[in-house]
Design an enzyme around this catalytic site. Structure first.
Site, PDB file in Angstrom:
ATOM      1  CE  LYS A  13     147.233  66.398   5.215  1.00 34.33           C
ATOM      2  NZ  LYS A  13     147.990  67.336   4.376  1.00 34.33           N
ATOM      3  CD  GLN A  49     150.447  70.053   4.942  1.00 32.77           C
ATOM      4  OE1 GLN A  49     150.191  68.864   5.021  1.00 32.77           O
ATOM      5  NE2 GLN A  49     149.533  70.938   4.566  1.00 32.77           N
ATOM      6  CG  ASP A  97     148.994  65.932  -1.174  1.00 28.77           C
ATOM      7  OD1 ASP A  97     147.955  65.609  -0.562  1.00 28.77           O
ATOM      8  OD2 ASP A  97     149.875  66.669  -0.693  1.00 28.77           O
TER       9      ASP A  97
END
Ligand code: NAP
Length: 293
Positions: A52, A96, A119
């Site tokens: 990322k 995460q 997200d």
């Protein structure tokens, strides 16, 4: 059979994003900034976060990674989330997953400011997606819809079957494709482990999306002639044919199914490359204040 080249489509979208980032920097002296919070030592999570960061660099965005040990308490993590929610330098951030067992993931997701939830996991963003309001769309489902659109595949009126109903893939992609919206308007059947006559249901699909988590689960006799097949599955298995000793396979038995369908995504190089692109796309939207104004 046409191979849907996720790697190429992801590269095209990245080029488009890079142009927009460059324009933002020129026009407003503003550089979109994504932060990632990483708790613990899970090697896969470290790899994903590194990918990322690299994707941000590739498109000219800023990225920051906040790394914490596995013993971090839920309260400490919630404080970090609170800090990022209020940091004006950060446009969007992710925590995460998976988190260490002693931390309640839902509590952490709900603590993220929906305006920074790139997200797209916060219930507010999920709800906005359901009722067709601007929202940060979850990465893999967004990536799947982009693959379908950019391959010139029509969804309106089509019979779509999604196998797998997880919160991160199957359920949201079924919502996106059934919405009254451009590149939606499909008739969607969402299947799971309790579905009866699964083979017959799948064999009726114009577009079949496999998000099951079982290697090569979808066989040739579950696919209609000329169907579009999207394989979300990702499994690293041993192989004596590769230098690394491993290879990646999906939830679809590619060799046999590819002979029957009109379009198929390969593994690797299909859905996978789209996921990170979706995240940086959401970060750009956050920086441009496109979703919440
Ligand atoms: P998940 O949370 O494990 O969900 C699997 C779903 O499949 C569940 O809804 C389950 O039904 C259903 N299922 C399992 N066995 C079944 C069977 N025999 N018949 C019918 N349905 C069955 O999985 P996920 O997180 O959605 O991930 C699915 C796959 O996609 C995994 O291989 C994962 O690694 C991969 N993935 C790839 C990406 C990418 O970027 N390429 C991103 C995310 C995930 P129940 O609900 O009834 O249990």
């Amino acid at each position: 059979m046409n191979l849907i080249n996720g790697k190429q489509i992801a590269a095209e979208i990245k080029t488009e994003i890079a142009k927009e980032v460059a324009k933002m920097i020129d026009d407003d002296d503003k550089n979109p900034h994504l932060a990632a919070v990483l708790v613990g030592d899970d090697p896969a999570s470290h790899t994903y976060v590194a990918a990322k960061e690299k994707a941000c660099q590739n498109v000219g965005m800023l990225s920051s990674v906040y790394r914490y040990p596995a013993e971090t308490t839920e309260k400490e993590l919630l404080n970090i989330v609170h800090f990022l929610n209020n940091d004006p330098e950060i446009d969007g951030f992710i925590v995460q997953l998976p988190l260490p067992k002693h931390i309640d993931e839902n509590k952490v997701i709900e603590a993220i400011d929906p305006k920074k939830d790139v997200d797209g996991f916060h219930p507010v963003n999920v709800g906005r997606m359901v009722i067709n309001l601007p929202a940060y769309l979850p990465a893999t489902p967004f990536g799947i819809t982009q693959l379908i659109q950019r391959s010139g595949i029509e969804t309106e009126g089509k019979n779509v079957v999604v196998v797998g109903r997880s919160n991160i893939v199957g359920t949201p992609v079924s919502i996106l494709l059934s919405r009254k919206a451009k590149f939606g308007n499909a008739t969607v059947t969402l299947c799971h482990s309790k579905t009866e006559n699964l083979k017959e249901v799948c064999a009726n699909a114009d577009i079949l999306i496999a998000a099951i988590g079982v290697p090569e689960f979808i066989k040739e006799d579950m696919v209609k002639d000329g169907a579009v097949v999207i394989d979300v599955g990702m499994h690293r298995i041993k192989s004596d044919k590769t230098k690394s000793g491993f290879k990646l396979i999906g939830d679809v038995a590619f060799e046999e199914v590819s002979k029957k369908c009109s379009h198929i995504t390969p593994v690797p190089g299909g859905v996978g490359p789209m996921t990170i692109v979706a995240l940086i796309n959401n970060t750009l939207k956050a920086a441009k204040k496109e979703v919440y104004g």
